[in-house]
Design an enzyme around this catalytic site. Structure first.
Site, PDB file in Angstrom:
ATOM      1  N   CYS A  45      16.898  14.610   5.599  1.00 38.02           N
ATOM      2  CA  CYS A  45      17.007  15.402   6.821  1.00 38.02           C
ATOM      3  C   CYS A  45      16.052  14.964   7.904  1.00 38.02           C
ATOM      4  O   CYS A  45      15.154  15.717   8.286  1.00 38.02           O
ATOM      5  CB  CYS A  45      16.828  16.874   6.489  1.00 38.02           C
ATOM      6  SG  CYS A  45      18.381  17.512   5.879  1.00 38.02           S
ATOM      7  N   GLU A  46      16.196  13.728   8.330  1.00 43.84           N
ATOM      8  CA  GLU A  46      15.556  13.347   9.580  1.00 43.84           C
ATOM      9  C   GLU A  46      16.262  12.145  10.173  1.00 43.84           C
ATOM     10  O   GLU A  46      16.799  11.301   9.446  1.00 43.84           O
ATOM     11  CB  GLU A  46      14.056  13.133   9.416  1.00 43.84           C
ATOM     12  CG  GLU A  46      13.599  12.180   8.373  1.00 43.84           C
ATOM     13  CD  GLU A  46      12.073  12.176   8.307  1.00 43.84           C
ATOM     14  OE1 GLU A  46      11.523  13.035   7.604  1.00 43.84           O
ATOM     15  OE2 GLU A  46      11.461  11.338   8.980  1.00 43.84           O
ATOM     16  N   TYR A  85       8.166  -1.899  -4.283  1.00 47.47           N
ATOM     17  CA  TYR A  85       7.738  -0.894  -3.300  1.00 47.47           C
ATOM     18  C   TYR A  85       8.870  -0.007  -2.802  1.00 47.47           C
ATOM     19  O   TYR A  85       8.838   0.463  -1.668  1.00 47.47           O
ATOM     20  CB  TYR A  85       7.010  -1.556  -2.121  1.00 47.47           C
ATOM     21  CG  TYR A  85       5.829  -2.394  -2.541  1.00 47.47           C
ATOM     22  CD1 TYR A  85       4.684  -1.780  -3.052  1.00 47.47           C
ATOM     23  CD2 TYR A  85       5.850  -3.779  -2.456  1.00 47.47           C
ATOM     24  CE1 TYR A  85       3.589  -2.547  -3.461  1.00 47.47           C
ATOM     25  CE2 TYR A  85       4.764  -4.548  -2.862  1.00 47.47           C
ATOM     26  CZ  TYR A  85       3.640  -3.929  -3.358  1.00 47.47           C
ATOM     27  OH  TYR A  85       2.568  -4.676  -3.757  1.00 47.47           O
ATOM     28  N   GLU A 123      -2.671 -12.283  -7.976  1.00 51.69           N
ATOM     29  CA  GLU A 123      -2.120 -10.943  -8.225  1.00 51.69           C
ATOM     30  C   GLU A 123      -0.792 -10.708  -7.501  1.00 51.69           C
ATOM     31  O   GLU A 123      -0.683  -9.797  -6.677  1.00 51.69           O
ATOM     32  CB  GLU A 123      -3.135  -9.893  -7.754  1.00 51.69           C
ATOM     33  CG  GLU A 123      -4.498 -10.023  -8.385  1.00 51.69           C
ATOM     34  CD  GLU A 123      -5.509  -9.059  -7.772  1.00 51.69           C
ATOM     35  OE1 GLU A 123      -5.277  -8.545  -6.661  1.00 51.69           O
ATOM     36  OE2 GLU A 123      -6.538  -8.830  -8.414  1.00 51.69           O
TER      37      GLU A 123
HETATM   38  N1  LLP Z   1      -3.562  -7.199  -5.114  1.00 48.06           N
HETATM   39  C1  LLP Z   1      -4.042  -6.196  -4.367  1.00 48.06           C
HETATM   40  C2  LLP Z   1      -5.473  -5.890  -4.410  1.00 48.06           C
HETATM   41  C3  LLP Z   1      -3.179  -5.450  -3.546  1.00 48.06           C
HETATM   42  O1  LLP Z   1      -3.660  -4.465  -2.801  1.00 48.06           O
HETATM   43  C4  LLP Z   1      -1.794  -5.766  -3.534  1.00 48.06           C
HETATM   44  C5  LLP Z   1      -0.867  -4.983  -2.723  1.00 48.06           C
HETATM   45  C6  LLP Z   1      -1.340  -6.809  -4.353  1.00 48.06           C
HETATM   46  C7  LLP Z   1      -2.249  -7.516  -5.110  1.00 48.06           C
HETATM   47  C8  LLP Z   1       0.108  -7.203  -4.430  1.00 48.06           C
HETATM   48  O2  LLP Z   1       0.645  -7.566  -3.202  1.00 48.06           O
HETATM   49  P1  LLP Z   1       2.127  -8.202  -3.141  1.00 48.06           P
HETATM   50  O3  LLP Z   1       2.088  -9.515  -3.874  1.00 48.06           O
HETATM   51  O4  LLP Z   1       3.035  -7.244  -3.827  1.00 48.06           O
HETATM   52  O5  LLP Z   1       2.424  -8.309  -1.698  1.00 48.06           O
HETATM   53  N2  LLP Z   1       3.963  -1.003   0.311  1.00 48.06           N
HETATM   54  C9  LLP Z   1       3.914  -2.266   1.012  1.00 48.06           C
HETATM   55  C10 LLP Z   1       3.056  -3.266   0.288  1.00 48.06           C
HETATM   56  C11 LLP Z   1       1.672  -2.761   0.017  1.00 48.06           C
HETATM   57  C12 LLP Z   1       0.852  -3.755  -0.752  1.00 48.06           C
HETATM   58  C13 LLP Z   1      -0.388  -3.121  -1.263  1.00 48.06           C
HETATM   59  N3  LLP Z   1      -1.216  -4.001  -2.011  1.00 48.06           N
HETATM   60  C14 LLP Z   1       5.335  -2.783   1.198  1.00 48.06           C
HETATM   61  O6  LLP Z   1       6.276  -2.105   0.817  1.00 48.06           O
HETATM   62  O7  LLP Z   1       5.534  -3.852   1.772  1.00 48.06           O
END
Ligand code: LLP
Length: 451
Positions: free
Chosen positions: A378-379, A408, A308
């Site tokens: 504004c921070e 993200y 994923e």
């Molecule tokens: N599968 C599941 C169950 C997940 O919870 C996530 C990400 C992914 C796959 C994909 O992960 P990736 O390959 O994109 O790392 N907002 C944070 C990242 C949060 C990830 C949440 N879950 C950031 O900006 O780094």
């Protein structure tokens, strides 16, 4: 990617990157344009900024597609499921569908958007530690391929929604007890966080018993997601071993051989040159070997693998373009303030991630200055990039481009200070087209029905 040189207009043909300039974290199509600009997908960034305004998010369609193909080639026997939370709009759903990927969604919203764009529901996996009744109802109604059960509570709740005689395919999210990931907020492989069912306290085993006892649920496999920004293969191997161990116990106790195993995403990308990224080919080689050996040892057939990735598919395909509004010198620092910031990119504030903005759109002086690029919100914590080197003649009206902006950012964007969220354009073959328009004040105030 080759550029269509004739279509760059008055700025002239694209040039290869200047010697010494490291564009390794930019989309592969990135090229120099005479006059100091960069082009992505054959489209000069200054032209795009003039046409669509700033802040502007640019997605290189060919980069997204080629990243999908890299996964398909590295994992020919697996299902690669794009994690929509990294960024989703209709065009992105179409690109990943056309490239043969599935989709991982975490809400009825992501699910409906995908399905109404023509995404086959059976290629969709629904996640979430706290799925709402609406999430579950929508998933069952639309016929999603897999629902990943994350808690004991969810088992009976979901089973009650499945029409009599039907069977919903489910997986069980297991916490493998592996610590990995680029920041505490994105480490999801250990028992001290909110996702999944523990292997160590027996919750996972207990949930297996209960799922197998539900005639409306068909357990197809185990799932884990150890974290995000994982730079090495080792924690995936450790998690895989533990999941195979549980599969063997399930076979011994229940006589059930699970046909699928989902290893989640989390594959790291570099945000700045020189930072480590997860090597997808090395991951594929190690995982394949470990699956074969581990399953042979446990006398299990090799399950179908599911992966994923989110960030590694879309992150490096995105570029954010901002316009400099003010330059201020204070307390020995130079603050370069742009027209975006923490509301379109909360990642520096949330995880301390460091970006490397580049001046684009004009020739600039060779002398460099260390500056802080700050946002307009504004921070005081609204700092996009602290201590970065920019040409020392940076001034209001300049354009700054930030690579690796595809994942993200906008999916976590807000309308803080009632500033609308930026538009998203796709670039490919020297053509730019609008995917998502800028959010207007009317969009925001339409919901405000009180007074
Ligand atoms: N599968 C599941 C169950 C997940 O919870 C996530 C990400 C992914 C796959 C994909 O992960 P990736 O390959 O994109 O790392 N907002 C944070 C990242 C949060 C990830 C949440 N879950 C950031 O900006 O780094």
């Amino acid at each position: 990617m080759s550029l269509s040189l004739g279509s760059l207009g008055p700025s002239g043909p694209a040039l290869p990157p200047a010697p010494g300039e490291d564009l390794s974290v930019w989309p592969a199509s990135t090229a120099h344009v005479p006059g100091g600009d960069l082009a992505v997908g054959g489209v000069p960034l200054a032209e795009a900024a003039d046409r669509f305004g700033t802040p502007l998010y640019i997605l290189d369609e060919d980069e997204v597609r080629s990243r999908c193909r890299t996964y398909k080639a590295a994992f020919p026997d697996a299902d690669v499921v794009y994690a929509a939370k990294a960024y989703l709009c209709r065009a992105v759903a179409r690109w990943v569908r056309e490239e043969g990927l599935g989709l991982d969604v975490v809400s009825a919203g992501e699910l409906e958007l995908a399905v109404t764009t023509g995404f086959p529901p059976d290629r969709i996996v629904l996640h979430g530690n706290a799925k709402s009744p609406q999430d579950l109802r929508t998933a069952v109604r639309l016929g999603v391929g897999r629902i990943v059960i994350d808690s004991g509570t969810e088992i009976a709740r979901l089973a009650a929604l499945v029409p009599p005689g039907d069977r919903q395919k489910v997986m069980l999210r297991v916490v493998p007890g592996v610590s990995a990931g680029g920041h505490a907020a994105v480490r999801t492989g250990t028992d001290d966080q909110k996702f999944g069912l523990s292997l160590t306290d027996g919750s996972a085993q207990h949930a297996v018993d209960r799922v197998l006892g539900q005639p409306g649920l068909a357990l197809t496999g185990l799932h884990c997601h150890i974290g995000s920004q994982v730079t090495t293969v080792k924690p995936y191997v450790a998690a895989l071993r533990r999941l195979i161990g549980l599969m063997a116990r399930i076979r011994d106790q229940h006589g059930v051989v699970l046909p699928e195993l989902d290893l989640g995403g989390g594959h790291a990308v570099a945000y700045r040159p020189g930072e480590p990224a997860l090597d997808i080919t090395a991951l594929a080689t190690r995982i394949r070997a470990e699956l074969a050996e581990g399953c042979a040892r446990a006398d299990l057939p090799v399950p179908r693998l599911i992966l994923e990735p989110g960030r590694a598919v879309i992150g490096p395909a995105g570029v954010a373009v901002y316009r400099v509004l003010t330059v201020k010198r204070t307390a020995g620092r130079t603050l370069v303030a742009v027209d975006g910031g923490m509301s379109d990119n909360p990642r520096p504030a949330l995880y301390g991630v460091r970006y490397l903005p580049r001046l684009v759109g004009r020739e600039h002086s060779a002398a460099r200055a260390l500056v802080d690029v700050v946002g307009r919100y504004c921070e005081a914590g609204d700092v996009l990039a602290a201590d970065v080197s920019l040409p020392d003649d940076v001034r209001p009206g300049d354009l700054l481009a930030v690579p690796v902006a595809g994942a993200y950012h906008l999916s976590m964007a807000s309308t803080y200070n009632l500033v609308g969220r930026p538009p998203v354009i796709a670039v490919s073959a020297a053509t730019a087209r609008l995917l998502v328009r800028r959010e207007s004040l009317a969009d925001m105030t339409a919901r405000d029905v009180g007074a």
